[in-house]
Design a protein around this motif. Structure first.
Motif, PDB file in Angstrom:
ATOM      1  N   PHE A   1       0.544  -0.811  -0.504  1.00  0.00           N
ATOM      2  CA  PHE A   1      -0.424  -0.295  -0.085  1.00  0.00           C
ATOM      3  C   PHE A   1       0.360   1.435   0.060  1.00  0.00           C
ATOM      4  O   PHE A   1       0.760   2.386  -0.497  1.00  0.00           O
ATOM      5  CB  PHE A   1      -0.731  -0.179   1.741  1.00  0.00           C
ATOM      6  CG  PHE A   1      -2.311  -0.818   0.558  1.00  0.00           C
ATOM      7  CD1 PHE A   1      -3.215  -0.938  -0.031  1.00  0.00           C
ATOM      8  CD2 PHE A   1      -2.463  -1.922   2.126  1.00  0.00           C
ATOM      9  CE1 PHE A   1      -4.123  -1.416   0.080  1.00  0.00           C
ATOM     10  CE2 PHE A   1      -3.669  -2.678   2.329  1.00  0.00           C
ATOM     11  CZ  PHE A   1      -4.428  -2.233   0.596  1.00  0.00           C
ATOM     12  N   TYR A   2       1.712   1.164   0.619  1.00  0.00           N
ATOM     13  CA  TYR A   2       2.348   2.168   0.894  1.00  0.00           C
ATOM     14  C   TYR A   2       3.744   2.850  -0.143  1.00  0.00           C
ATOM     15  O   TYR A   2       3.101   4.023  -0.696  1.00  0.00           O
ATOM     16  CB  TYR A   2       3.662   2.394   2.459  1.00  0.00           C
ATOM     17  CG  TYR A   2       5.076   3.406   1.925  1.00  0.00           C
ATOM     18  CD1 TYR A   2       4.603   4.659   2.297  1.00  0.00           C
ATOM     19  CD2 TYR A   2       6.714   3.173   1.163  1.00  0.00           C
ATOM     20  CE1 TYR A   2       5.002   5.940   2.466  1.00  0.00           C
ATOM     21  CE2 TYR A   2       7.354   4.985   1.744  1.00  0.00           C
ATOM     22  CZ  TYR A   2       6.224   5.714   2.338  1.00  0.00           C
ATOM     23  OH  TYR A   2       7.590   6.467   1.706  1.00  0.00           O
ATOM     24  N   LYS A   3       3.959   1.632  -0.534  1.00  0.00           N
ATOM     25  CA  LYS A   3       5.042   1.385  -2.526  1.00  0.00           C
ATOM     26  C   LYS A   3       3.929   2.377  -3.972  1.00  0.00           C
ATOM     27  O   LYS A   3       4.550   2.957  -4.277  1.00  0.00           O
ATOM     28  CB  LYS A   3       5.241   0.140  -2.849  1.00  0.00           C
ATOM     29  CG  LYS A   3       5.783  -0.255  -3.995  1.00  0.00           C
ATOM     30  CD  LYS A   3       6.469  -1.177  -4.383  1.00  0.00           C
ATOM     31  CE  LYS A   3       6.987  -1.442  -5.600  1.00  0.00           C
ATOM     32  NZ  LYS A   3       7.215  -2.445  -6.206  1.00  0.00           N
ATOM     33  N   GLU A   4       2.487   1.478  -3.453  1.00  0.00           N
ATOM     34  CA  GLU A   4       1.730   2.265  -4.300  1.00  0.00           C
ATOM     35  C   GLU A   4       1.001   3.641  -4.039  1.00  0.00           C
ATOM     36  O   GLU A   4       0.167   4.026  -5.394  1.00  0.00           O
ATOM     37  CB  GLU A   4       0.098   1.060  -4.573  1.00  0.00           C
ATOM     38  CG  GLU A   4       1.018  -0.539  -4.696  1.00  0.00           C
ATOM     39  CD  GLU A   4       1.271  -0.310  -6.501  1.00  0.00           C
ATOM     40  OE1 GLU A   4       0.683   1.073  -7.485  1.00  0.00           O
ATOM     41  OE2 GLU A   4       1.919  -0.790  -7.409  1.00  0.00           O
ATOM     42  N   GLY A   5       1.326   4.271  -3.249  1.00  0.00           N
ATOM     43  CA  GLY A   5       1.178   5.703  -2.510  1.00  0.00           C
ATOM     44  C   GLY A   5      -0.375   5.437  -2.543  1.00  0.00           C
ATOM     45  O   GLY A   5      -1.007   6.883  -2.225  1.00  0.00           O
ATOM     46  N   VAL A   6      -0.937   4.769  -1.750  1.00  0.00           N
ATOM     47  CA  VAL A   6      -2.240   4.295  -1.006  1.00  0.00           C
ATOM     48  C   VAL A   6      -2.638   4.454   0.122  1.00  0.00           C
ATOM     49  O   VAL A   6      -3.158   5.312   0.364  1.00  0.00           O
ATOM     50  CB  VAL A   6      -2.512   3.005  -1.033  1.00  0.00           C
ATOM     51  CG1 VAL A   6      -4.082   3.020  -0.458  1.00  0.00           C
ATOM     52  CG2 VAL A   6      -2.988   2.326  -2.446  1.00  0.00           C
ATOM     53  N   ILE A   7      -1.411   4.347   1.149  1.00  0.00           N
ATOM     54  CA  ILE A   7      -1.327   4.857   2.178  1.00  0.00           C
ATOM     55  C   ILE A   7       0.409   6.178   2.474  1.00  0.00           C
ATOM     56  O   ILE A   7       0.523   5.830   1.962  1.00  0.00           O
ATOM     57  CB  ILE A   7      -0.733   3.905   3.142  1.00  0.00           C
ATOM     58  CG1 ILE A   7       0.050   3.421   3.165  1.00  0.00           C
ATOM     59  CG2 ILE A   7      -2.691   3.509   3.594  1.00  0.00           C
ATOM     60  CD1 ILE A   7       0.931   2.225   4.176  1.00  0.00           C
ATOM     61  N   PRO A   8      -0.096   7.196   3.417  1.00  0.00           N
ATOM     62  CA  PRO A   8       0.972   8.531   3.247  1.00  0.00           C
ATOM     63  C   PRO A   8       2.131   7.962   3.832  1.00  0.00           C
ATOM     64  O   PRO A   8       2.985   8.931   3.743  1.00  0.00           O
ATOM     65  CB  PRO A   8       0.515   9.167   4.232  1.00  0.00           C
ATOM     66  CG  PRO A   8      -0.946   8.313   5.144  1.00  0.00           C
ATOM     67  CD  PRO A   8      -1.434   7.420   4.418  1.00  0.00           C
ATOM     68  N   LYS A   9       2.036   6.931   4.774  1.00  0.00           N
ATOM     69  CA  LYS A   9       4.052   6.734   5.155  1.00  0.00           C
ATOM     70  C   LYS A   9       3.859   5.311   5.704  1.00  0.00           C
ATOM     71  O   LYS A   9       2.913   3.700   5.493  1.00  0.00           O
ATOM     72  CB  LYS A   9       3.246   7.350   6.653  1.00  0.00           C
ATOM     73  CG  LYS A   9       2.259   6.911   7.939  1.00  0.00           C
ATOM     74  CD  LYS A   9       2.561   7.794   9.228  1.00  0.00           C
ATOM     75  CE  LYS A   9       1.575   7.148  10.044  1.00  0.00           C
ATOM     76  NZ  LYS A   9       1.404   7.812  11.469  1.00  0.00           N
ATOM     77  N   GLN A  10       5.409   4.693   5.865  1.00  0.00           N
ATOM     78  CA  GLN A  10       5.272   3.386   6.237  1.00  0.00           C
ATOM     79  C   GLN A  10       4.523   3.016   7.465  1.00  0.00           C
ATOM     80  O   GLN A  10       4.200   3.914   8.283  1.00  0.00           O
ATOM     81  CB  GLN A  10       6.480   3.158   6.722  1.00  0.00           C
ATOM     82  CG  GLN A  10       7.199   3.020   4.468  1.00  0.00           C
ATOM     83  CD  GLN A  10       8.442   2.285   4.205  1.00  0.00           C
ATOM     84  OE1 GLN A  10       9.165   3.244   5.098  1.00  0.00           O
ATOM     85  NE2 GLN A  10       9.092   1.769   3.928  1.00  0.00           N
ATOM     86  N   VAL A  11       4.151   2.175   7.319  1.00  0.00           N
ATOM     87  CA  VAL A  11       3.361   1.821   8.711  1.00  0.00           C
ATOM     88  C   VAL A  11       3.805   0.263   9.169  1.00  0.00           C
ATOM     89  O   VAL A  11       4.886  -0.402   8.870  1.00  0.00           O
ATOM     90  CB  VAL A  11       1.820   0.604   8.157  1.00  0.00           C
ATOM     91  CG1 VAL A  11       1.508   0.103   9.629  1.00  0.00           C
ATOM     92  CG2 VAL A  11       1.392   2.420   7.862  1.00  0.00           C
ATOM     93  N   ALA A  12       4.155  -0.156  10.369  1.00  0.00           N
ATOM     94  CA  ALA A  12       4.955  -1.357  11.254  1.00  0.00           C
ATOM     95  C   ALA A  12       3.800  -2.192  11.937  1.00  0.00           C
ATOM     96  O   ALA A  12       3.225  -1.525  13.266  1.00  0.00           O
ATOM     97  CB  ALA A  12       6.195  -0.801  12.758  1.00  0.00           C
ATOM     98  N   ILE A  13       3.745  -3.464  11.731  1.00  0.00           N
ATOM     99  CA  ILE A  13       2.360  -3.860  12.053  1.00  0.00           C
ATOM    100  C   ILE A  13       2.919  -3.989  13.276  1.00  0.00           C
ATOM    101  O   ILE A  13       2.657  -4.570  13.901  1.00  0.00           O
ATOM    102  CB  ILE A  13       1.909  -5.276  11.473  1.00  0.00           C
ATOM    103  CG1 ILE A  13       2.109  -4.709  10.233  1.00  0.00           C
ATOM    104  CG2 ILE A  13       0.915  -5.593  11.640  1.00  0.00           C
ATOM    105  CD1 ILE A  13       0.868  -3.839   9.538  1.00  0.00           C
ATOM    106  N   LYS A  14       4.340  -4.000  13.807  1.00  0.00           N
ATOM    107  CA  LYS A  14       4.467  -5.123  15.023  1.00  0.00           C
ATOM    108  C   LYS A  14       4.801  -4.524  15.841  1.00  0.00           C
ATOM    109  O   LYS A  14       3.897  -4.722  17.379  1.00  0.00           O
ATOM    110  CB  LYS A  14       6.378  -5.571  14.912  1.00  0.00           C
ATOM    111  CG  LYS A  14       6.516  -3.823  14.798  1.00  0.00           C
ATOM    112  CD  LYS A  14       8.743  -4.470  15.302  1.00  0.00           C
ATOM    113  CE  LYS A  14       9.190  -2.811  15.012  1.00  0.00           C
ATOM    114  NZ  LYS A  14       9.199  -1.750  15.695  1.00  0.00           N
ATOM    115  N   ASP A  15       3.732  -2.473  15.650  1.00  0.00           N
ATOM    116  CA  ASP A  15       3.188  -1.272  16.999  1.00  0.00           C
ATOM    117  C   ASP A  15       2.166  -1.485  16.895  1.00  0.00           C
ATOM    118  O   ASP A  15       1.657  -1.135  18.360  1.00  0.00           O
ATOM    119  CB  ASP A  15       3.086  -0.467  16.266  1.00  0.00           C
ATOM    120  CG  ASP A  15       5.033   0.226  16.121  1.00  0.00           C
ATOM    121  OD1 ASP A  15       5.909  -0.367  16.675  1.00  0.00           O
ATOM    122  OD2 ASP A  15       5.194   1.029  14.751  1.00  0.00           O
ATOM    123  N   SER A  16       1.060  -2.605  16.054  1.00  0.00           N
ATOM    124  CA  SER A  16      -0.180  -3.090  16.950  1.00  0.00           C
ATOM    125  C   SER A  16      -0.206  -4.003  17.541  1.00  0.00           C
ATOM    126  O   SER A  16      -1.264  -4.643  17.281  1.00  0.00           O
ATOM    127  CB  SER A  16      -1.068  -2.874  15.415  1.00  0.00           C
ATOM    128  OG  SER A  16      -1.352  -1.079  15.455  1.00  0.00           O
TER     129      SER A  16
END
Length: 347
Positions: free
Chosen positions: A314-329
């Motif tokens: 999603f980040y690579k395709e520009g769908v979300i504005p920033k990288q997300v670290a799943i481990k934070d959730s």
């Protein structure tokens, strides 16, 4: 033989007996109090709330209909409040706004929610299906014959839903990018109406919506989610709620999986339950139920790594504005041990 006992001796014995009895009473009192306190602590351990706010999607949720969680939590003095949502993104928004404690969504909505700063926790995975219940569909007589033909076309889906991920992966398979299509976000109900009225070129959605247009509008499947959507979705919770109420979370997950086991063994009964709720023909619902799964699985490193892969796409395709670290959730191993029922942890 003289059986007379001096009165003084009798009095001494009575005094000694009375003193011993009183000592036993006073010594026992703190012990009894401690036992009661320990029992109360045990009964309330992992439960700080009096209300749990559960969310469900209007595409059909047998857990809400059967009321198994409500019945299980009632003896503990916990009230259940249910809130309906058209899709996962709206459910996640409500959770982020502290209006929902626990809910079930596809793999994609938690990623968008986390990108928006939501403090969420993955509490259980859903058993993945074969992918037949999610698909990209077009009109039966549409000139669009393959996914590659979607280039430049108006494609409708619920932004931030599992359909969003299915679309990205399907486009990538044929060498197309997200920017190659005209992406339009609508709720499932809005998109269904637009599709039936032939106002859009293609629609990406899930059951029962897909089954309905296949049945009533002769929709043709371009690509379903087979070998694409392998996650199966998740049960999510507000992080603070899960941390403060592990016993409540464990009970919820246990009841969901118990009912899920029953549902997978009794599909005809599930159809009977859903028919009046969704107001759909039982024959159509039979198809929907056959394509669904109902049981849970524990959160593990594989699920998290797969979820990270989706977030990176999603980040690579520009769908979300920033990288997300799943481990934070993700919760700690001790916290997962507290919320995960034994029937699920063994899977």
């Amino acid at each position: 033989m003289n059986f007379n006992i001096p009165q003084r001796t009798v009095l001494q014995k009575l005094v000694q007996y009375s003193a011993s009895a009183l000592a036993l009473v006073f010594l026992s009192a703190p012990i009894a109090t401690n036992i009661v306190q320990a029992q109360n602590t045990t009964n309330k351990a992992g439960i700080k709330t009096k209300v749990v706010r559960l969310a469900y999607q209007t595409s059909g949720d047998i857990v809400k209909i059967k009321g198994v969680i409500d019945k299980r939590l009632q003896p503990l003095g916990i009230k259940v409040e249910w809130s309906p949502f058209p899709a996962g993104p709206q459910l996640m928004e409500a959770m982020n706004a502290n209006r929902v404690d626990i809910g079930s969504v596809g793999e994609t909505p938690p990623i968008f929610a986390q990108a928006a700063g939501a403090q969420l926790a993955y509490i259980a995975g859903r058993k993945p299906s074969k992918g037949e219940g999610s698909a990209i569909v077009v009109q039966k007589d549409s000139p669009i014959k393959t996914v590659k033909d979607l280039k430049g076309k108006k494609v409708v889906f619920q932004k931030g839903s599992a359909s969003h991920y299915l679309l990205l992966r399907a486009l990538a398979e044929v060498g197309l990018k997200y920017s190659d299509i005209q992406a339009v976000s609508l709720t499932p109900a809005e998109a269904r109406d637009a599709f039936i009225q032939k106002k859009i070129d293609a629609w990406v959605a899930w059951d029962p919506f897909i089954a309905v247009v296949q049945n009533t509008a002769n929709a043709r499947v371009l690509r379903n989610a087979s070998k694409i959507a392998t996650q199966g979705g998740f049960y999510m919770a507000r992080r603070s709620f899960a941390v403060e109420n592990p016993e409540v979370v464990r009970i919820v997950l246990e009841e969901v999986d118990k009912l899920g086991e029953w549902a997978e063994s009794n599909p005809d009964e599930v159809v009977k339950i859903l028919a009046p709720e969704l107001k759909l023909d039982p024959a159509l619902l039979a198809v929907v139920v056959r394509r669904r799964t109902f049981r849970l699985r524990p959160i593990n490193s594989y699920l998290i790594s797969e979820q990270q892969r989706i977030a990176d796409l999603f980040y690579k395709e520009g769908v979300i504005p920033k990288q997300v670290a799943i481990k934070d959730s993700v919760l700690s191993s001790q916290q997962y041990a507290a919320i995960t029922p034994q029937r699920i942890s063994k899977k």
